[in-house]
Design an enzyme around this catalytic site. Structure first.
Site, PDB file in Angstrom:
ATOM      1  N   GLY A  31      30.243  44.816  51.650  1.00  0.00           N
ATOM      2  CA  GLY A  31      29.413  45.621  52.522  1.00  0.00           C
ATOM      3  C   GLY A  31      30.199  46.460  53.506  1.00  0.00           C
ATOM      4  N   HIS A  34      31.948  52.433  52.898  1.00  0.00           N
ATOM      5  CA  HIS A  34      32.479  53.740  53.246  1.00  0.00           C
ATOM      6  C   HIS A  34      32.629  54.563  51.966  1.00  0.00           C
ATOM      7  CE1 HIS A  34      36.228  52.071  51.734  1.00  0.00           C
ATOM      8  NE2 HIS A  34      36.242  51.146  52.698  1.00  0.00           N
ATOM      9  N   HIS A  37      34.018  52.912  48.796  1.00  0.00           N
ATOM     10  CA  HIS A  37      33.087  52.091  48.032  1.00  0.00           C
ATOM     11  C   HIS A  37      32.168  52.961  47.168  1.00  0.00           C
ATOM     12  CE1 HIS A  37      33.800  49.229  51.521  1.00  0.00           C
ATOM     13  NE2 HIS A  37      34.047  48.451  50.484  1.00  0.00           N
ATOM     14  N   LYS A 151      43.160  49.915  46.255  1.00  0.00           N
ATOM     15  CA  LYS A 151      43.780  49.605  47.548  1.00  0.00           C
ATOM     16  C   LYS A 151      44.186  48.139  47.606  1.00  0.00           C
ATOM     17  CE  LYS A 151      41.403  49.080  51.380  1.00  0.00           C
ATOM     18  NZ  LYS A 151      41.901  47.797  51.955  1.00  0.00           N
ATOM     19  N   GLN A 155      44.801  42.052  44.337  1.00  0.00           N
ATOM     20  CA  GLN A 155      43.502  41.525  43.936  1.00  0.00           C
ATOM     21  C   GLN A 155      43.098  42.039  42.563  1.00  0.00           C
ATOM     22  OE1 GLN A 155      39.805  41.348  46.580  1.00  0.00           O
ATOM     23  NE2 GLN A 155      39.389  43.187  45.395  1.00  0.00           N
ATOM     24  N   LEU A 186      40.994  54.155  53.359  1.00  0.00           N
ATOM     25  CA  LEU A 186      39.748  53.737  53.982  1.00  0.00           C
ATOM     26  C   LEU A 186      39.574  52.233  53.855  1.00  0.00           C
ATOM     27  CD1 LEU A 186      37.115  56.474  53.051  1.00  0.00           C
ATOM     28  CD2 LEU A 186      38.805  56.428  54.899  1.00  0.00           C
ATOM     29  N   SER A 188      37.079  48.850  55.784  1.00  0.00           N
ATOM     30  CA  SER A 188      36.125  48.428  56.806  1.00  0.00           C
ATOM     31  C   SER A 188      36.842  47.965  58.070  1.00  0.00           C
ATOM     32  CB  SER A 188      35.250  47.296  56.257  1.00  0.00           C
ATOM     33  OG  SER A 188      34.481  47.741  55.160  1.00  0.00           O
TER      34      SER A 188
END
Length: 287
Positions: A31, A34, A37, A151, A155, A186, A188
């Site tokens: 969530g 930006h 996403h 980014k 992961q 970018l 969060s």
């Protein structure tokens, strides 16, 4: 766009779509969306007939002293953005829906070989939390394709290995990092930066670009390139967690056989931990 909060609602909605032969894409998020996403959603729309986005702030991937409680939660704004982006289904489960028996008794998925270094060393247990929740989401949604941002380069590598090792019939797509005009990736967490820190933050990406240029020219040893990059960041006020050069395919140390290189970095600016990376090809490299 339909929003559901339970696994039963999710699967009841998707089952007839799957039976009719429609291709399903999943974009997992936490969530506070930006433009980066939304680029994942755009890519998913190109790859599938049905786009599912999940929003779940996963407590399993946060350490004891990390920012779980203050992680920004902006569901109403996120719903508006996803609706405008053409999302078909939004899955926003509460914690007790994802972990009905609690975290302590939850079966965990561990991906060895890729999770011990870099962010895995700095955040013990983090990737077990990531791989576990993504595995659960894959089983719940049963997508044909899933889209992740580059980014979080480590992961993405972990998810790809998990899918390969567990024979999951899911195509994993990496989407290029979305950046502000000054180059800052970018995130969060960027909103945690003060105005002064925000002005300094783009130096992280510029330093990675300098590393790439120096590696490609092969005029300096990798150790010198690394040392100079760390000094540059520390002089600007960063506290470097790690800065590493590795094989982009395996995340192992660079060797004479390496043909794809990743420059990975995590650094604190004030109280905010920023991560970024660059990956690139080369024909020859003297080690």
């Amino acid at each position: 766009m339909k929003t559901v909060v339970t696994v039963n609602e999710l699967q009841t909605t998707l089952s007839p779509l799957r039976r009719s032969g429609q291709r399903i894409a999943l974009v997992p998020t936490m969530g506070n969306l930006h433009r980066g996403h939304l680029a994942l959603v755009d890519r998913a729309r190109q790859l599938a007939d049905v786009v599912v986005v999940s929003i779940f702030v996963n407590p399993m991937q946060f350490g004891a002293n990390e920012d779980l409680d203050k992680y920004p939660r902006t569901l109403a704004e996120d719903q508006q953005k996803l609706q405008a982006a053409g999302t078909d289904l939004l899955f926003t489960p509460p914690v007790d829906e994802m972990y009905p028996n609690g975290l302590a008794s939850q079966t965990r998925v561990q991906v060895p070989g890729l999770t011990e270094r870099f962010c895995g060393a700095s955040r013990p247990g983090h990737f077990d939390g990531v791989s576990t929740v993504v595995c659960k989401l894959f089983n719940m949604v049963q997508p044909d394709v899933a889209v992740f941002g580059e980014k979080d380069f480590q992961q993405l590598a972990v998810i790809r290995k998990m899918v390969a090792d567990l024979c999951m019939p899911i195509q994993i797509i990496g989407q290029a990092t979305w950046r502000a005009d000054d180059g800052l990736a970018l995130s969060s967490r960027n909103q945690y930066l003060s105005a002064t820190e925000r002005n300094i933050a783009p130096l992280l990406f510029r330093t990675l670009e300098s590393c790439r240029a120096a590696i490609l020219t092969q005029q300096k040893p990798l150790s010198d390139i690394h040392r100079e990059a760390v000094v540059t960041l520390e002089k600007a006020g960063f506290r470097v967690d790690y800065l590493a050069f590795c094989d982009a395919l395996t995340l192992a140390d660079i060797s004479a056989e390496t043909r794809e290189i990743a420059v990975l970095a995590a650094a604190f600016l004030g109280h905010t931990r920023l991560i970024d990376n660059l990956h690139f090809s080369l024909n020859t490299l003297s080690i």
